[in-house]
Structures are given as structure tokens and as C-alpha cells.
Write a protein that holds these residues in place. Sequence first.
Motif, PDB file in Angstrom:
ATOM      1  N   GLU A 147      20.194 -18.678 -14.072  1.00 19.72           N
ATOM      2  CA  GLU A 147      21.145 -17.577 -14.322  1.00 19.72           C
ATOM      3  C   GLU A 147      22.593 -18.055 -14.245  1.00 19.72           C
ATOM      4  OE1 GLU A 147      17.965 -14.363 -12.644  1.00 19.72           O
ATOM      5  OE2 GLU A 147      19.811 -14.648 -11.507  1.00 19.72           O
ATOM      6  N   GLU A 148      22.806 -19.103 -13.443  1.00 19.61           N
ATOM      7  CA  GLU A 148      24.173 -19.641 -13.327  1.00 19.61           C
ATOM      8  C   GLU A 148      24.496 -20.626 -14.449  1.00 19.61           C
ATOM      9  OE1 GLU A 148      24.895 -21.264  -9.417  1.00 19.61           O
ATOM     10  OE2 GLU A 148      23.810 -19.599  -8.506  1.00 19.61           O
ATOM     11  N   GLY A 149      23.525 -20.857 -15.340  1.00 18.07           N
ATOM     12  CA  GLY A 149      23.806 -21.716 -16.494  1.00 18.07           C
ATOM     13  C   GLY A 149      23.323 -23.154 -16.365  1.00 18.07           C
ATOM     14  N   PHE A 150      22.604 -23.461 -15.270  1.00 16.81           N
ATOM     15  CA  PHE A 150      22.061 -24.821 -15.149  1.00 16.81           C
ATOM     16  C   PHE A 150      20.842 -24.955 -16.070  1.00 16.81           C
ATOM     17  CE2 PHE A 150      24.427 -24.486 -11.266  1.00 16.81           C
ATOM     18  CZ  PHE A 150      24.800 -25.785 -10.949  1.00 16.81           C
ATOM     19  N   PRO A 151      20.730 -26.059 -16.823  1.00 17.92           N
ATOM     20  CA  PRO A 151      19.509 -26.274 -17.602  1.00 17.92           C
ATOM     21  C   PRO A 151      18.371 -26.679 -16.658  1.00 17.92           C
ATOM     22  CG  PRO A 151      21.293 -27.792 -18.260  1.00 17.92           C
ATOM     23  CD  PRO A 151      21.703 -27.152 -16.983  1.00 17.92           C
ATOM     24  N   VAL A 152      17.381 -25.799 -16.490  1.00 18.27           N
ATOM     25  CA  VAL A 152      16.306 -26.056 -15.526  1.00 18.27           C
ATOM     26  C   VAL A 152      14.995 -26.275 -16.281  1.00 18.27           C
ATOM     27  CG1 VAL A 152      14.958 -25.089 -13.599  1.00 18.27           C
ATOM     28  CG2 VAL A 152      17.418 -24.638 -13.747  1.00 18.27           C
ATOM     29  N   ARG A 153      14.256 -27.292 -15.885  1.00 16.67           N
ATOM     30  CA  ARG A 153      12.943 -27.592 -16.470  1.00 16.67           C
ATOM     31  C   ARG A 153      11.927 -27.624 -15.341  1.00 16.67           C
ATOM     32  NH1 ARG A 153      11.241 -30.009 -21.389  1.00 16.67           N
ATOM     33  NH2 ARG A 153      13.355 -30.163 -22.198  1.00 16.67           N
ATOM     34  N   VAL A 154      10.746 -27.083 -15.577  1.00 17.77           N
ATOM     35  CA  VAL A 154       9.735 -27.012 -14.508  1.00 17.77           C
ATOM     36  C   VAL A 154       8.585 -27.967 -14.802  1.00 17.77           C
ATOM     37  CG1 VAL A 154       8.016 -25.510 -13.409  1.00 17.77           C
ATOM     38  CG2 VAL A 154      10.301 -24.636 -13.899  1.00 17.77           C
ATOM     39  N   LEU A 155       8.245 -28.784 -13.800  1.00 13.10           N
ATOM     40  CA  LEU A 155       7.136 -29.723 -13.977  1.00 13.10           C
ATOM     41  C   LEU A 155       5.809 -29.073 -13.584  1.00 13.10           C
ATOM     42  CD1 LEU A 155       7.018 -33.484 -13.265  1.00 13.10           C
ATOM     43  CD2 LEU A 155       5.180 -32.040 -12.422  1.00 13.10           C
ATOM     44  N   ILE A 156       4.887 -29.033 -14.560  1.00 11.38           N
ATOM     45  CA  ILE A 156       3.572 -28.444 -14.320  1.00 11.38           C
ATOM     46  C   ILE A 156       2.550 -29.571 -14.209  1.00 11.38           C
ATOM     47  CG2 ILE A 156       1.768 -26.959 -15.281  1.00 11.38           C
ATOM     48  CD1 ILE A 156       3.951 -25.502 -16.871  1.00 11.38           C
ATOM     49  N   ALA A 193      27.204 -30.989  -9.467  1.00 13.43           N
ATOM     50  CA  ALA A 193      27.889 -30.135 -10.449  1.00 13.43           C
ATOM     51  C   ALA A 193      29.383 -30.034 -10.128  1.00 13.43           C
ATOM     52  CB  ALA A 193      27.247 -28.754 -10.477  1.00 13.43           C
ATOM     53  N   ASP A 194      29.715 -29.922  -8.829  1.00 16.98           N
ATOM     54  CA  ASP A 194      31.130 -29.852  -8.430  1.00 16.98           C
ATOM     55  C   ASP A 194      31.861 -31.122  -8.859  1.00 16.98           C
ATOM     56  OD1 ASP A 194      30.741 -27.403  -7.345  1.00 16.98           O
ATOM     57  OD2 ASP A 194      30.651 -28.087  -5.244  1.00 16.98           O
ATOM     58  N   PHE A 226      34.143 -32.777 -16.892  1.00 17.52           N
ATOM     59  CA  PHE A 226      33.061 -32.479 -17.838  1.00 17.52           C
ATOM     60  C   PHE A 226      33.092 -31.005 -18.206  1.00 17.52           C
ATOM     61  CE2 PHE A 226      31.283 -36.378 -16.061  1.00 17.52           C
ATOM     62  CZ  PHE A 226      30.729 -36.972 -17.184  1.00 17.52           C
ATOM     63  N   GLU A 227      32.815 -30.722 -19.465  1.00 18.57           N
ATOM     64  CA  GLU A 227      32.658 -29.318 -19.855  1.00 18.57           C
ATOM     65  C   GLU A 227      31.193 -28.966 -19.756  1.00 18.57           C
ATOM     66  OE1 GLU A 227      34.304 -28.257 -23.618  1.00 18.57           O
ATOM     67  OE2 GLU A 227      36.225 -29.159 -23.029  1.00 18.57           O
ATOM     68  N   GLY A 228      30.848 -27.878 -19.122  1.00 19.66           N
ATOM     69  CA  GLY A 228      29.433 -27.528 -18.958  1.00 19.66           C
ATOM     70  C   GLY A 228      28.781 -28.418 -17.910  1.00 19.66           C
ATOM     71  N   ILE A 229      27.460 -28.381 -17.888  1.00 17.43           N
ATOM     72  CA  ILE A 229      26.730 -29.157 -16.870  1.00 17.43           C
ATOM     73  C   ILE A 229      26.048 -30.339 -17.554  1.00 17.43           C
ATOM     74  CG2 ILE A 229      24.869 -29.027 -15.154  1.00 17.43           C
ATOM     75  CD1 ILE A 229      25.710 -25.987 -14.987  1.00 17.43           C
ATOM     76  N   PRO A 230      26.516 -31.558 -17.242  1.00 15.08           N
ATOM     77  CA  PRO A 230      26.054 -32.712 -18.018  1.00 15.08           C
ATOM     78  C   PRO A 230      24.741 -33.308 -17.504  1.00 15.08           C
ATOM     79  CG  PRO A 230      27.759 -33.396 -16.494  1.00 15.08           C
ATOM     80  CD  PRO A 230      27.550 -31.936 -16.253  1.00 15.08           C
TER      81      PRO A 230
END
Length: 306
Positions: free
Chosen positions: A265-274, A234-235, A242-246
Motif C-alpha cells: 500500500e505504501e508503494g513498495f514492489p512486493v513479491r511473495v515466495l510460494i 528505502a530511506d 533515487f526516484e521511487g523505490i529502486p
Amino acid sequence: MRRLLLWMAGNGWLRRNLPRLWFTRRAVRRFMPGETAEEAIAAAEKFRQQGTPVLFTLLGENLTRIEDADAHAQEYLEVIAEINERGLDAEISVKPTQLGYDLDQTRTLGHLERLADAAAPRTVWIDMESSAYTEGTVALYEALKRSRPNSGLCLQSYLKRTHSDIERLLPLAPRIRMVKGAYAEPAEICYRSRREVDANYLALCVWMLDQLRNGHELFLGLGTHDVDLVRQVADYARSAGFEGIPFDVEMLYGIRADQQQRLKEEGFPVRVLIAYGRAWYPWYMRRLAERPANVIFAIRQLLPPW
Ligand code: FDA
């Protein structure tokens, strides 16, 4: 310990017998909500309430009967129908060998095409298995991606070949999930030390972000619980303008749930694998190998609760 656990993952006798023990069944619940699709979907509904998208994977690999591959494909189709009906933000992730890759590769591709058609526009992901399958899986993905743009591939940063695999796939506008790699591999073809695997992970992600910035079409998912590494990528993205998190961050159900929440909460798009299904043994052993402290958790299941 890691090598021992990975050897246990591939041992046929243990694969048949260990899952019968009640304490292993109890321990595995830490990493999966249950063995049935209904339990996996119920878990996804809970994640939906928190605004978290998911990925489903049916466990099972290295089939010996082609009818089992057809049954797996059918089960995925039913899950996709349920996703569509409920309007869930959910994708599926599939292992080639659970769709019969060892027995009939043309049939495997046919199954993948049907799954991608049913899931579109959602992505259908191909998992990466051990290095015996890397070349075949990259070729399978090339064939699929040409006609099904909504398909993605997992690649492993512990393999030395991964950079050239990405270069090869770049003209196809690939969707790539980068992971570190979960199998026991020969030293000649892979990085062994954690430092090298992490450094390659970062270098590959940085390189992909550069390609993205230069106008190449690609999707990047970071399949890792290594939050420091996620922040380093991200850094870099920020410093590159980049604008936002690509990229997306993808983590497994039950692992570092606190960090999943924090990143969100910090704005990262997080997906959980079930993960779900009855054939969880080799997959579960690889989870133990990733963090041998998990073995202590498994052994604790033998003791009465306190
Ligand atoms: P690392 O092992 O460095 O761990 C980072 C941190 O997370 C550490 O603090 C560690 O303790 C914690 N952690 C990691 N694993 C844990 C566990 N099991 N239990 C508790 N804590 C844990 N592999 C593969 O070869 N092919 C594939 O297709 C996939 N697909 C895939 C999808 C997704 C969404 C994920 C998250 C992972 C995979 N993997 C995979 C697994 C991957 O290769 C790797 O083995 C694990 O993600 C563990 O490595 P980390 O990147 O998490 O880093």
C-alpha cells in the motif's frame, strides 16, 4: 533453540520420520499452500487478484540420485509452461543441490540454462545454500549469467565474504536477492550476532545502491521480513536521490502477511515466495529456527481446535 532446530533440519532420521506425523503436516501448512504445483499455482492466482507477483520454489535439496535432479528440472519446466500459459507474473527459485549439484555440476548448469531459456524474460533465481556451496554457487552463477542475462543469485549478509562476491559479480550486471542467511555456519566465516548481520545487510544494500547510482547495471531484491531494515534501505535510496523505490521486497508465503500488504500500500514492489513439494522437512525446520516462537504454533497443532 536455533542451533537445535538447525541440527534437526540436517538429521537424516528425523528427516525421514517427522514429516509422517500428522501434526507436523498440519503445522507446515502455515508456510506453504500445499505439496503440489497445482496448489502453489492456485495460491498464485489468489495473489494475482491482489496484484501481487510471486516466486515459486519446489522444495528438496541434497539429492542422492541424478534421476531426481532431472525430474526436478522437468517439474520446474512444467511450472514455467503453466506460468507462461496463464500469463502469471511469477519467477522460479532453485537450489543447486536439487538439480544434482553434489553429483554432476555440468548437468546442473545445463538444467539451469534450460530453465532460464524457458522462463525468459522472467528471472530464474539460484538460492544460496550452506557455506559448503557458496564458492561453487557463485561460480555456477557466473557461468549461467554470461549466457543467460535473466538469471539471479541469492547472497547472504551473515557471510563475511559477501561484499567481495558482489564486487566479483558486478561486471556481469547481476540480479541479486539479499537475505540474512538461514544455515548454521562456523564463527570464522560469518557474523553471529543479529546486530552485525543486520548492519552488514544494510551496508551491502547501501553499497549496491551506490553502484547503481554510479551507472552499474544491477537488480536488487530484499529477501527479508525485517520491515525496519527495508525502510532503512528505502530511506537511504531517497536521500541518495533515487526516484521511487529502486529494489523489490520479497517475503515468504504466510510470514508477516500484514506487513506485506502494508508495504504494498505504501508503494513498495512486493513479491511473495510460494514453496511447495513433499520434501519440506529441512526447509520447514529452518523456518522454525528463524523464529523459535513458531515451535509453539507447531506444538499447538497437537491440541484440539478451540
Ligand atoms: P529476521 O529473522 O530478523 O526477522 C524479521 C522479522 O520477521 C521478525 O519480526 C521475525 O519475527 C519475523 N520473521 C522472520 N522469520 C520468520 C518466520 N520464519 N516465521 C515468523 N516470523 C518470522 N536464506 C538462505 O540462506 N538462502 C536462500 O536462498 C534464501 N532465500 C530466501 C528467499 C526469500 C524470498 C526470503 C524472504 C528469505 C530467504 N532466505 C534464504 C531466508 C533468510 O536467510 C532468513 O533466514 C529469513 O528471511 C529470516 O530472516 P529475516 O530477514 O526475515 O529477518
